[in-house]
Design an enzyme around this catalytic site. Structure first.
Site, PDB file in Angstrom:
ATOM      1  N   CYS A  99     -23.315  15.871  94.963  1.00  0.00           N
ATOM      2  CA  CYS A  99     -23.142  14.864  95.581  1.00  0.00           C
ATOM      3  C   CYS A  99     -24.889  14.372  96.383  1.00  0.00           C
ATOM      4  CB  CYS A  99     -22.822  14.805  97.498  1.00  0.00           C
ATOM      5  SG  CYS A  99     -23.243  12.728  97.451  1.00  0.00           S
TER       6      CYS A  99
ATOM      7  N   HIS B 134     -15.275  10.195  91.581  1.00  0.00           N
ATOM      8  CA  HIS B 134     -16.080  10.498  93.239  1.00  0.00           C
ATOM      9  C   HIS B 134     -17.340   9.643  93.952  1.00  0.00           C
ATOM     10  CE1 HIS B 134     -19.525  13.405  95.075  1.00  0.00           C
ATOM     11  NE2 HIS B 134     -20.408  11.971  95.342  1.00  0.00           N
ATOM     12  N   GLU B 135     -17.197   8.747  93.019  1.00  0.00           N
ATOM     13  CA  GLU B 135     -18.091   7.416  93.549  1.00  0.00           C
ATOM     14  C   GLU B 135     -16.847   6.199  94.494  1.00  0.00           C
ATOM     15  OE1 GLU B 135     -20.881   7.865  93.768  1.00  0.00           O
ATOM     16  OE2 GLU B 135     -21.500   9.142  92.015  1.00  0.00           O
TER      17      GLU B 135
ATOM     18  N   HIS C  77     -16.476   7.789  97.636  1.00  0.00           N
ATOM     19  CA  HIS C  77     -17.298   7.496  98.359  1.00  0.00           C
ATOM     20  C   HIS C  77     -17.437   5.548  98.749  1.00  0.00           C
ATOM     21  CE1 HIS C  77     -20.075   9.849  98.859  1.00  0.00           C
ATOM     22  NE2 HIS C  77     -20.802   9.695  97.524  1.00  0.00           N
TER      23      HIS C  77
HETATM   24 ZN    ZN Z   1     -21.616  11.899  96.598  1.00  0.00          ZN
END
Ligand code: ZN
Length: 185
Positions: free
Chosen positions: A104, A146-147, A150
């Protein structure tokens, strides 16, 4: 324009993103700056939280050479990169999952194995304010999960066992120190 990256320790990374009611010039400018930042940082994905913004916007770009299954066949041949996703929502049509090392941009030097769904359906708003939905596989499916994490304030270290997190503690503390120095600079 390159935007300053938020690294672990920045409160921005723990915020939940606000939904975007309508894409306007400001959102398009942020998306364009996020693409510049992702390219310069050599990442394959970036969420608005990582550049200190709090809206539900992320960008993803998987190079064609990584968008392949083990036999070399393209996994997402119909999707044009980069993908710019506003208000992305994911659902999982299959129960298949896979483990892979993930990094990341907000955790420089840290790579951890994470299990994720192998295929996701993504609904989102395009920069032209059109509702779209796409099916994503492989590394692209992983990057989008993953995004979206976030955008919910969830980070890679939340997805690993406690023991592994303890082993990373010295590096995490180091990143936190750097983040607080950057805030007071
Ligand atoms: Zn990330």
């Amino acid at each position: 324009m390159r935007l300053p990256l938020q690294i672990y320790g920045s409160p921005s990374l723990r915020r939940r993103a606000r939904q975007v009611p309508e894409v306007d010039r400001e959102v398009r400018k942020l998306a364009s700056d996020m693409l510049d930042t992702m390219h310069l940082e050599k990442g394959i994905g970036l969420a608005a939280e990582q550049v200190g913004a709090d809206i539900a916007l992320c960008v993803v770009e998987i190079p064609p050479e990584y968008d392949r299954d083990p036999s070399g066949r393209r996994l997402n041949p119909g999707l044009r990169m980069p993908l710019i996703l506003v208000n992305p929502r994911i659902s999982c049509p299959s129960t298949q999952s896979a483990v892979a090392e993930e990094g990341c941009l907000s955790f420089p030097g840290i790579y951890v194995p994470i299990r994720r769904t192998a295929e996701v359906k993504v609904q989102y708003l395009s920069l032209e304010n059109e509702e779209r939905d796409i099916l994503c596989r492989g590394l692209l499916a992983r990057a989008i999960q993953h995004e979206v994490d976030h955008l919910n304030g969830v980070l890679i270290i939340d997805r690993i066992p406690v023991l592994r997190r303890l082993l990373l503690l010295p590096r995490l503390l180091q990143l936190k120190r750097i983040a607080s120095q950057e805030r007071s600079a």
